[in-house]
Design a protein around this motif. Structure first.
Motif, PDB file in Angstrom:
ATOM      1  N   UNK A  89      16.735  12.148   5.932  1.00 44.97           N
ATOM      2  CA  UNK A  89      15.922  11.459   4.878  1.00 44.97           C
ATOM      3  C   UNK A  89      16.447  10.290   4.447  1.00 44.97           C
ATOM      4  N   UNK A  90      17.686  10.514   4.009  1.00 47.36           N
ATOM      5  CA  UNK A  90      18.591   9.455   3.375  1.00 47.36           C
ATOM      6  C   UNK A  90      18.613   8.166   4.459  1.00 47.36           C
ATOM      7  N   UNK A  91      18.966   8.524   5.561  1.00 46.72           N
ATOM      8  CA  UNK A  91      18.953   7.567   6.604  1.00 46.72           C
ATOM      9  C   UNK A  91      17.678   6.904   6.860  1.00 46.72           C
ATOM     10  N   UNK A  92      16.510   7.423   6.802  1.00 46.03           N
ATOM     11  CA  UNK A  92      15.470   6.822   7.372  1.00 46.03           C
ATOM     12  C   UNK A  92      14.958   6.050   5.792  1.00 46.03           C
ATOM     13  N   UNK A  93      15.354   6.269   4.590  1.00 50.35           N
ATOM     14  CA  UNK A  93      15.141   5.671   3.433  1.00 50.35           C
ATOM     15  C   UNK A  93      15.702   4.430   3.599  1.00 50.35           C
ATOM     16  N   UNK A  94      17.104   4.355   3.976  1.00 50.52           N
ATOM     17  CA  UNK A  94      17.865   3.092   4.090  1.00 50.52           C
ATOM     18  C   UNK A  94      17.292   2.131   5.079  1.00 50.52           C
ATOM     19  N   UNK A  95      16.924   2.772   6.239  1.00 54.77           N
ATOM     20  CA  UNK A  95      16.055   1.923   7.231  1.00 54.77           C
ATOM     21  C   UNK A  95      14.992   1.513   6.626  1.00 54.77           C
ATOM     22  N   UNK A  96      14.127   2.005   5.946  1.00 58.61           N
ATOM     23  CA  UNK A  96      13.116   1.426   5.158  1.00 58.61           C
ATOM     24  C   UNK A  96      13.334   0.300   4.278  1.00 58.61           C
ATOM     25  N   UNK A  97      14.393   0.238   3.571  1.00 61.48           N
ATOM     26  CA  UNK A  97      14.620  -0.500   2.589  1.00 61.48           C
ATOM     27  C   UNK A  97      15.052  -1.785   3.272  1.00 61.48           C
ATOM     28  N   UNK A  98      15.943  -1.757   4.293  1.00 63.97           N
ATOM     29  CA  UNK A  98      16.286  -2.650   5.365  1.00 63.97           C
ATOM     30  C   UNK A  98      15.165  -3.488   5.841  1.00 63.97           C
ATOM     31  N   UNK A  99      14.030  -2.594   6.158  1.00 62.12           N
ATOM     32  CA  UNK A  99      12.908  -3.327   6.847  1.00 62.12           C
ATOM     33  C   UNK A  99      12.117  -4.304   5.795  1.00 62.12           C
ATOM     34  N   UNK A 100      12.209  -3.583   4.461  1.00 67.66           N
ATOM     35  CA  UNK A 100      11.500  -4.233   3.351  1.00 67.66           C
ATOM     36  C   UNK A 100      12.152  -5.479   3.136  1.00 67.66           C
ATOM     37  N   UNK A 101      13.640  -5.545   3.148  1.00 66.56           N
ATOM     38  CA  UNK A 101      14.186  -7.046   3.109  1.00 66.56           C
ATOM     39  C   UNK A 101      13.886  -7.911   4.279  1.00 66.56           C
ATOM     40  N   UNK A 102      13.830  -7.450   5.473  1.00 71.51           N
ATOM     41  CA  UNK A 102      13.500  -8.143   6.534  1.00 71.51           C
ATOM     42  C   UNK A 102      12.163  -8.949   6.400  1.00 71.51           C
ATOM     43  N   UNK A 103      11.216  -7.995   5.858  1.00 76.03           N
ATOM     44  CA  UNK A 103       9.652  -8.518   5.810  1.00 76.03           C
ATOM     45  C   UNK A 103       9.840  -9.700   4.618  1.00 76.03           C
ATOM     46  N   UNK A 104      10.428  -9.462   3.628  1.00 75.41           N
ATOM     47  CA  UNK A 104      10.705 -10.466   2.629  1.00 75.41           C
ATOM     48  C   UNK A 104      11.278 -11.825   3.035  1.00 75.41           C
ATOM     49  N   UNK A 105      12.362 -11.784   3.687  1.00 76.91           N
ATOM     50  CA  UNK A 105      12.673 -13.088   4.213  1.00 76.91           C
ATOM     51  C   UNK A 105      11.736 -13.619   5.189  1.00 76.91           C
ATOM     52  N   UNK A 106      10.990 -12.764   6.080  1.00 72.80           N
ATOM     53  CA  UNK A 106      10.002 -13.400   6.959  1.00 72.80           C
ATOM     54  C   UNK A 106       9.015 -14.131   5.931  1.00 72.80           C
ATOM     55  N   UNK A 107       8.524 -13.581   5.027  1.00 70.11           N
ATOM     56  CA  UNK A 107       7.752 -14.186   3.839  1.00 70.11           C
ATOM     57  C   UNK A 107       8.049 -15.499   3.370  1.00 70.11           C
ATOM     58  N   UNK A 108       9.500 -15.397   2.988  1.00 68.33           N
ATOM     59  CA  UNK A 108      10.254 -16.607   2.549  1.00 68.33           C
ATOM     60  C   UNK A 108      10.083 -17.814   3.542  1.00 68.33           C
ATOM     61  N   UNK A 109      10.443 -17.507   4.726  1.00 72.11           N
ATOM     62  CA  UNK A 109      10.557 -18.457   5.975  1.00 72.11           C
ATOM     63  C   UNK A 109       9.254 -18.969   6.460  1.00 72.11           C
ATOM     64  N   UNK A 110       8.346 -18.362   5.843  1.00 75.11           N
ATOM     65  CA  UNK A 110       6.926 -18.740   6.381  1.00 75.11           C
ATOM     66  C   UNK A 110       5.797 -18.687   5.565  1.00 75.11           C
ATOM     67  N   UNK A 111       5.488 -17.749   4.870  1.00 75.58           N
ATOM     68  CA  UNK A 111       4.390 -17.696   4.016  1.00 75.58           C
ATOM     69  C   UNK A 111       4.292 -17.934   2.499  1.00 75.58           C
ATOM     70  N   UNK A 112       5.409 -18.237   1.769  1.00 74.34           N
ATOM     71  CA  UNK A 112       5.493 -18.661   0.627  1.00 74.34           C
ATOM     72  C   UNK A 112       5.130 -20.336   0.582  1.00 74.34           C
ATOM     73  N   UNK A 113       4.760 -20.596  -0.681  1.00 75.73           N
ATOM     74  CA  UNK A 113       4.543 -21.937  -1.091  1.00 75.73           C
ATOM     75  C   UNK A 113       5.585 -22.981  -0.641  1.00 75.73           C
ATOM     76  N   UNK A 114       6.763 -22.341  -0.816  1.00 78.44           N
ATOM     77  CA  UNK A 114       7.722 -23.258  -0.515  1.00 78.44           C
ATOM     78  C   UNK A 114       8.876 -22.526   0.442  1.00 78.44           C
ATOM     79  N   UNK A 115       8.368 -22.525   1.674  1.00 73.36           N
ATOM     80  CA  UNK A 115       9.038 -21.834   2.771  1.00 73.36           C
ATOM     81  C   UNK A 115      10.435 -22.329   2.940  1.00 73.36           C
ATOM     82  N   UNK A 116      11.496 -21.521   3.538  1.00 70.98           N
ATOM     83  CA  UNK A 116      12.822 -21.925   3.847  1.00 70.98           C
ATOM     84  C   UNK A 116      12.954 -22.377   5.051  1.00 70.98           C
ATOM     85  N   UNK A 117      13.916 -23.234   5.219  1.00 73.31           N
ATOM     86  CA  UNK A 117      14.396 -23.577   6.648  1.00 73.31           C
ATOM     87  C   UNK A 117      15.223 -22.218   7.065  1.00 73.31           C
TER      88      UNK A 117
END
Length: 512
Positions: free
Chosen positions: A42-70
């Motif tokens: 379960x701890x391994x699954x939780x760590x993978x889910x946290x990592x997934x959340x970070x990936x989605x966050x940076x995808x939003x920064x790169x594309x969907x935010x008002x000030x997207x990143x290069x």
């Protein structure tokens, strides 16, 4: 460029897995033996889910935010946090989450004594896959490849008391080591031709190289294709797959068939388009045409050999292994048809990625069903599916959906994925390849429908196996995989639109 402390925030998905793997391994050492190691899962699954959340966050920064990143490039362009990498990381992380989840409560049945190690070893393996997807340099690519490979060798051989497992692990180590050597040798030619390990710098050197370098370019490409062809189990480099799939524990087999294979395609896509694309100065040069034709020939061989060898299999793992060989061929088609200026075609990434999503879920679902069958009958023979409709009708319905998707029949995610790849081949006028795809898909109907025939037309199953031993995690995994497969079949445009909104190969991939 040195790595600054502020740059570490962009490595949050990878650092999460590193920290989690260290903490969970220490916990495994200090916890008393009587403590159930499922908590580590379960701890391994939780760590993978946290990592997934970070990936989605940076995808939003790169594309969907008002000030997207290069796209972020670290360590002198050797590590990239871009949309290509983030999309592949989602496949790796989500696939690993489901594989670990369906293992919960089933590990004892696999006779895995070191259950703590079993759970947390998936973390460095997935980390290696993520490094492969983000690498912009030959060195980091190889580091990620070896991290994934070495951890996979350990996972395959983790059932030390099983003779077939030991045989499979030995074969996997030998063949995997040879494949890695081929890749490294091919990379050494690239370094010799360019004087650099950076992918874009190598490409710039190859585009202006004279004709005397052509032979070395061919040699480097064929060595890399042979090595990566082995990693993704594409014929004729597939000989290890059936024995390793059969000998490994079923969740680990599912990992090799999905996450590990997807990592190989991420690496191949990076190398083909960042290193070899435009070799000879234009996409009509003989060298350029030959390199992409090599990929298409491997794709055709994988489709033909994989489907033909699957016809005579009676063990489901071996059948799925050869099915994976054939699917590796289908997945190679979008890479091999390239980006043509003569015949406009630039959707090869979306074709590849869509089918990878469908392939991930329909295979994880199929292996989850196989785990339940093995828990009930004690083996993975085709006859274990006999009378499944009468024992577990709802599960049998889910299996039908998953098998129809694997066979490429409407209306499923696998069907839509194959249609998109087929249309891409027709768009660039690769008619011979389209014919191979159609004919081999027809051949696959026979062995997929042999499982369906067992479920509905064989009622003389053994009395001791009258009820399917289905744990809650396995049942949830089966039904999520089935629902996603149906959604991909009925609403593909939403998924494709999302992929195309996030990723454009011209602006997100060919960055200098």
């Amino acid at each position: 460029m040195r790595l600054q402390l502020s740059d570490l925030v962009y490595l949050s998905p990878e650092l999460t897995l590193v920290i989690a793997a260290v903490i969970i391994s220490v916990l495994d050492l200090i916890l008393p033996n009587k403590v159930n190691r499922t908590i580590l899962g379960w701890l391994s699954i939780v760590s993978l889910m946290i990592s997934t959340a970070f990936v989605i966050y940076y995808m939003r920064l790169l594309n969907l935010s008002e000030d997207p990143l290069a796209p972020v490039q670290l360590l002198n362009l050797s590590y990239r946090v871009d949309d290509f990498a983030n999309l592949f990381k989602l496949i790796f992380l989500i696939g690993t989450i489901f594989i670990l989840f369906m293992s919960i409560g089933s590990v004892k049945k696999e006779d895995i004594h070191h259950r703590g190690e079993y759970y947390y070893l998936f973390l460095p393996a997935t980390l290696g896959a993520m490094i492969m997807a983000s690498s912009g340099d030959l060195i980091t690519l190889y580091v990620g490849l070896e991290l994934l490979s070495i951890t996979s060798y350990i996972l395959v051989g983790i059932r030390k008391g099983n003779t077939k497992t030991n045989e499979a692990a030995f074969k996997y180590i030998v063949v995997g080591g040879i494949a890695s050597a081929f890749i490294l040798y091919g990379m050494s030619f690239l370094y010799g031709l360019s004087g650099s390990t950076n992918l874009t710098e190598i490409n710039q050197a190859l585009q202006v190289s004279d004709s005397s370098f052509e032979l070395l370019i061919y040699v480097s490409f064929m060595l890399i294709v042979a090595g990566l062809g082995t990693k993704i189990a594409a014929a004729p480099f597939h000989t290890w797959a059936a024995d390793v799939y059969q000998g490994a524990a079923t969740p680990i087999t599912a990992y090799l068939a999905t996450v590990s294979k997807a990592a190989g395609f991420a690496m191949l896509f990076r190398l083909v388009y960042l290193v070899y694309y435009g070799v000879g100065g234009q996409d009509s040069s003989p060298v350029f045409i030959d390199l992409f034709m090599i990929i298409l020939l491997v794709a055709a061989a994988a489709m033909i050999i994989g489907n033909v060898l699957a016809l005579k299999q009676r063990k489901v793992k071996r059948l799925l292994a050869y099915s994976g060989v054939a699917n590796a061929g289908y997945l190679l088609v979008p890479i091999g048809i390239g980006l043509h200026s003569q015949f406009p075609h630039s959707s090869n990434f979306s074709e590849l990625y869509f089918y990878l999503i469908a392939y991930l879920f329909m295979n994880i679902g199929a292996f989850a069903v196989l785990m339940a069958i093995e828990r009930t009958t004690g083996d993975g023979e085709l006859k274990g599916f006999a009378g499944l409709y009468y024992r577990a009708p709802y599960t049998a319905f889910a299996v039908v959906i998953l098998l129809l998707s694997l066979a490429g029949l409407p209306v499923t995610g696998g069907f839509i994925g194959k249609v998109f790849i087929l249309l891409g081949a027709l768009q660039v006028k690769a008619y011979w390849l389209a014919i191979v795809m159609i004919l081999t898909s027809v051949i696959s109907f026979y062995y997929y429908f042999s499982i369906i025939r067992q479920m509905f037309m064989r009622t003389n199953f053994e009395a001791g196996s009258n009820k399917l031993n289905l744990s809650v995690p396995i049942a949830i995994t089966i039904w999520i995989s089935t629902v996603v497969t149906i959604i991909l079949g009925f609403f593909p445009n939403y998924v494709l639109s999302y992929i195309n909104d996030i990723f454009t190969i011209g602006t997100d991939f060919f960055i200098r």
